[in-house]
Scaffold this motif. Sequence first.
Motif, short mmCIF file in Angstrom:
data_model
loop_
_atom_site.label_atom_id
_atom_site.label_comp_id
_atom_site.label_asym_id
_atom_site.label_seq_id
_atom_site.Cartn_x
_atom_site.Cartn_y
_atom_site.Cartn_z
N PRO A 257 75.65 38.76 45.27
CA PRO A 257 75.84 37.96 44.06
C PRO A 257 76.31 38.82 42.89
N GLU A 258 76.83 38.16 41.87
CA GLU A 258 77.22 38.87 40.65
C GLU A 258 75.98 39.45 39.97
N THR A 259 76.14 40.62 39.35
CA THR A 259 75.03 41.32 38.69
C THR A 259 75.13 41.14 37.18
N GLN A 269 72.75 56.28 41.71
CA GLN A 269 72.50 57.37 42.66
C GLN A 269 73.12 57.05 44.03
N LEU A 270 74.44 57.02 44.07
CA LEU A 270 75.11 56.64 45.31
C LEU A 270 74.85 57.66 46.42
N ASP A 271 74.81 58.94 46.09
CA ASP A 271 74.56 59.96 47.11
C ASP A 271 73.18 59.80 47.74
N THR A 272 72.18 59.52 46.90
CA THR A 272 70.82 59.29 47.41
C THR A 272 70.77 58.07 48.31
N ILE A 273 71.50 57.02 47.91
CA ILE A 273 71.52 55.79 48.69
C ILE A 273 72.18 56.00 50.05
N LEU A 274 73.30 56.72 50.07
CA LEU A 274 74.00 56.98 51.33
C LEU A 274 73.14 57.82 52.27
N GLU A 275 72.46 58.82 51.74
CA GLU A 275 71.60 59.66 52.57
C GLU A 275 70.41 58.88 53.11
N ASN A 276 69.87 57.97 52.30
CA ASN A 276 68.76 57.14 52.75
C ASN A 276 69.19 56.24 53.90
N ALA A 277 70.39 55.68 53.78
CA ALA A 277 70.90 54.80 54.85
C ALA A 277 71.11 55.60 56.13
N HIS A 278 71.63 56.82 56.02
CA HIS A 278 71.83 57.67 57.19
C HIS A 278 70.50 57.98 57.88
N SER A 279 69.47 58.21 57.09
CA SER A 279 68.17 58.55 57.67
C SER A 279 67.49 57.32 58.29
N ASP A 296 74.97 51.36 35.34
CA ASP A 296 74.23 50.48 34.46
C ASP A 296 72.79 50.39 34.97
N ALA A 297 71.85 50.09 34.08
CA ALA A 297 70.44 50.00 34.48
C ALA A 297 70.21 48.92 35.53
N ASN A 298 71.09 47.89 35.55
CA ASN A 298 70.95 46.80 36.51
C ASN A 298 71.86 46.98 37.73
N ALA A 299 72.38 48.17 37.95
CA ALA A 299 73.32 48.40 39.06
C ALA A 299 72.69 48.07 40.41
N HIS A 317 70.65 46.54 50.95
CA HIS A 317 70.65 46.33 49.52
C HIS A 317 69.79 47.40 48.85
N TYR A 318 70.38 48.10 47.85
CA TYR A 318 69.67 49.12 47.07
C TYR A 318 69.85 48.83 45.59
N ARG A 319 68.88 49.26 44.82
CA ARG A 319 69.07 49.31 43.37
C ARG A 319 69.82 50.59 43.02
N GLY A 320 70.46 50.59 41.88
CA GLY A 320 71.25 51.75 41.47
C GLY A 320 70.43 53.02 41.37
N SER A 321 69.13 52.90 41.15
CA SER A 321 68.25 54.07 41.05
C SER A 321 68.01 54.72 42.41
N GLY A 322 68.43 54.08 43.48
CA GLY A 322 68.23 54.62 44.83
C GLY A 322 67.13 53.92 45.60
#
Length: 531
Positions: A257-259, A269-279, A296-299, A317-322
């Motif tokens: 959905p639109e944010t 934290q895209l790098d943290t998110i990608l690493e979490n998905a890999h693990s 953005d805080a609502n990313a 689905h992840y929040r921008g904070s990871g």
Amino acid sequence: MKSITLKKLFLLHSWVGIITAVLLFIIAFSGALAVLSRPELKIWANPELQSSQHVASVQVNRLVNEYHKQVPNEFGENIHVFMPSGHNFYLLTLVFESHHGDENYSEEVARVFQFHPDTLTLVNTYYGPSKDFYANKKTDAPSYIGEFHADLHLGRPIGLILTGFLGLTLLVSAITGLFIHRKLIKELFTFRRDKGLNIAISDGHKVMGIWGSVFNIVIGFSGAFLGLATVILLPAAAFVSFGGDQNKLIETFTAIPETVISHTKQPTQLDTILENAHSRYPKAVIIDATIMAHNDANAQVYLRLLGGEAVASQLLHYRGSGEFVKSMSSFGNISGISIKVIELVFPMHFGNFAGIFIKLLWVLLGFCTALLPVSGMMMWLAKRTRGSNASLSEVAYARWNRFIIGSCGGLVLASFVLFPLQIILNHNVIGVAQNSYFGPVFFYTWLGWLLIGLLPVDYKTYFKQTLLLCGLALCAVLPLNILLSHSNIINLNSGLVAIVDASFMFVGAMCIGYALKIKASTKTYIEAKTA
């Protein structure tokens, strides 16, 4: 009553097969090749993917942040990161999208940056309507064949409707065939190759049809659904449930959905998110990532994964904070048996659910499916040449055989020619410019070989030449790759390239070997004599 019913089923089975035999062969053969088109053959066709398909998560995050600064703010609301996985793009692709346009466009517009997956150097840029970028992205030989399987390159809706109805005809043929052949156990193991060509074709038709019956039913149903869903089923569902509003229907089934943008800065934290998905899913492949309201805080970030333990594709689905939120299907959290079935349609159709072994099995069964309508048509023709009241003359029988060889064998030849062409293009033509070659080479080869069938030549000789040319085209792949490619089999930069090249050589040698065993008709050719 039972015999009358069987007779009707036999007539239905026969006429459905006869009317659509060549088209079913085209769809099934191209579908068998399409099973391996992504990612195996796509990696083989693109040297950029052969050295490395993994880009470090830190580097992906760095590039997104760096190039986000080079585009207007509104382009950071929707960012798509396409990984060089061999499923979509051959380059690492960042698409910064504005759904509401900008000062130059009133439609959805994109700013695109593409990078070499190994060196991460900037290769291509694009600015313009999003639909034009996706429509004109670089293709390759495997992708061209896969797209041909989807709609015969007739476009929408005509192509999809045609392939969808061909899926229905395959479904009807498979079901009626099971009812017709009641001695299933006996016919499962009956193949009399020493009793003459007609008996061998008849036995082969029954063996392939019975052994592959479940596969053909699944492929027929899923093919019909994939072909008809967007052009018939989607408008019908929108009419019934949403008063004809297709956009509302799509919005309901869209998992992203639109944010709401808070305008409060917070690094995504895209790098943290990608690493979490890999693990979490080490055996799955991350196909792409969608970032809503970047930095953005609502990313919100959504990753699409394929493979691993799941049969269908997953959406994380992840929040921008990871922070991980949930795992869901491409349709979001919509529940129900029907949704589960729809999720399985695509992986079941292409065998994308249990590794390379299932894919190879799907390829083998797909080739058998392609031979079913052709062998059925040959049986139908042969039956009409026998007896004192034959309804088909020898000349007409020869013409029908040449038509089958030209249309079906011509398709095989045109498809196989694209593989050595791919290696030549990789050496001489860069990027999107390759796209203009595949269509003309494919269709002119097919048409040219079909037109040769109009000449009064011996159809056995015609078939022999078809096999020889197909074999030579495949056998040319390995030497061309050795001579022209940077990542060739000598350097062993990619084990996949070596396996594919060796497989082409093996299949090509089999075609040539079988062709050399074919002998032309010994009697004077009637058509040439009477011409």
